[in-house]
Enzyme design. Sequence first.
Site, short mmCIF file in Angstrom:
data_model
loop_
_atom_site.label_atom_id
_atom_site.label_comp_id
_atom_site.label_asym_id
_atom_site.label_seq_id
_atom_site.Cartn_x
_atom_site.Cartn_y
_atom_site.Cartn_z
N GLU A 116 50.49 -39.86 36.99
CA GLU A 116 51.39 -40.96 36.62
C GLU A 116 52.79 -40.80 37.20
O GLU A 116 53.79 -41.07 36.53
CB GLU A 116 51.45 -41.08 35.09
CG GLU A 116 50.10 -41.45 34.50
CD GLU A 116 50.08 -41.47 32.98
OE1 GLU A 116 49.46 -42.40 32.43
OE2 GLU A 116 50.62 -40.55 32.34
C1 ACM Z 1 46.93 -38.25 31.82
O1 ACM Z 1 46.25 -38.67 30.87
N1 ACM Z 1 48.01 -38.91 32.21
C2 ACM Z 1 46.56 -37.05 32.53
#
Ligand code: ACM
Length: 506
Positions: free
Chosen positions: A315
């Site tokens: 992310e």
């Molecule tokens: C995640 O769930 N962002 C690894």
Amino acid sequence: MRWKLGRVALAAVVAAGMSAVAVAEPVAAAPDRSAYAGIVPAPVSARADRGTFTIDRHTTITAGAGAGGVADYLGGVLRLPVRGPGRGGNTIRLVLAGRDEGNESYRLDAAPGAVTITAGRAAGLFAGVQTLRQLITGGTIPAGHVSDAPRFAYRGAMLDVARHFFTVAQVERYIDQLSQYKINTLHLHLADDQGWRIQINSWPRLATYGGSTAVDGDPGGYYTQDQYRAIVAYAASRFITVIPEIDLPGHTNAALASYAELNCDGVAPPLYTGTEVGFSSLCVGKEITYRFLDDVIRELAAITPGKYLHIGGDEAHSTSQADYITFMNRVQGIVAAHGKQVLAWHQIVSATPLPATVAQYWDTTNDNPQVAAAAQRGTGVVLSPANLAYLDMKYNAETPLGQDWAALIEVSDAYGWDPGSYLTGAPASAIRGVEAPLWTETLRTSADLEYMAFPRLPAIAELGWSPASTHDWAAFRLRLAAQAPRWRAQGINFYRSPQIPWPSAS
Ligand code: ACM
């Protein structure tokens, strides 16, 4: 034959996780031969035999050379004395035998006069001891034989101590729960936007300031390096390796808030207590970023005996793709320079994974050509599909805790997949194992953690340990139901899934 359980044996029964029934009614129960069919995770083979071993006040544990640590652990659990090797009757013998068929394989032979666990390594003895604990009912162990070895070398659980902080004692409690299901890796998510949880001596404000907050303004906290060492040592005593994660280059608001010079514009953002993701990034173009990371990784490597450091990589929505590649490749080099190997969320495959780098897959589909291609080129993969293995997902729409962005995950969903064939196009040889992450945006207490982990954690643990040939939902739900008295006796809070035929007192 009937005999009264003495106070010591009674305590042992409770400590071993036996049913409240055994405690309320201190008379030895009939040996439960079906116990051999009830072990979680399912062993390679198990069969009951005639006869019963009875734990009484004469019972001792004897440890052969190299088995003392596991014997002391078992002595603590069962409240039985530990002796050196000997031939006397009524003993539980732990024997390290030369033949080493793998780190964690073991054999258990229970007969009326003695119970013997044999393994090539102490880790195998420990796995055998966990099996033994599940065979005890009412102070008796039915005679029988178990021969066992793990399917995958990596069987992990992740705890997010960044969104909410959990004390050393809470982490140790979780470690004890994990170890009963033969989990051998604890991934600690130590830093995120909402909190930095590990003391770094060369950058002290990370912990003292960056660690002062948690989600919703709840109390923060951090581990001193000595406390972290204590967690690592406690885990090691349960044959669990700790993998620390510093999530990079996103998920870094707590660090950016602590040191203005880490920001591209030189301005520290405020501390953050919300639950959005993807808004923070370390400054990829600044050299101080890499001096900072060299310090953090050097200090973390020095207090982490395991071979992996986890560098996140998920992310990174506020980092350009070009910067992401530059950054992840450079940080992999820093980890290697400090003698460690990289674990990272699977987005790392868009950079250039080093040969030893392992990607942790958390997508919600079994079709990811980029990760499959990396696996074909030799990148190892740990599987944590968010819609199957994330323990923070709600069980159903009514679950009071947890999230639902990946899926609602009932026990049958958590159990209902095969790690070896899950990821389309990835060779089975690339799959190192499985990991069950537990993110804590909505979780504040040990009871909260347990409610989400039980009973799904044992399901994921079984996918990691047991041969694919044992996979059978109809049998698993019965075996899982038989675990409930142990959880009750240990005070573990668990979700009474309607899919499982729990014993009536549960
Ligand atoms: C995640 O769930 N962002 C690894």
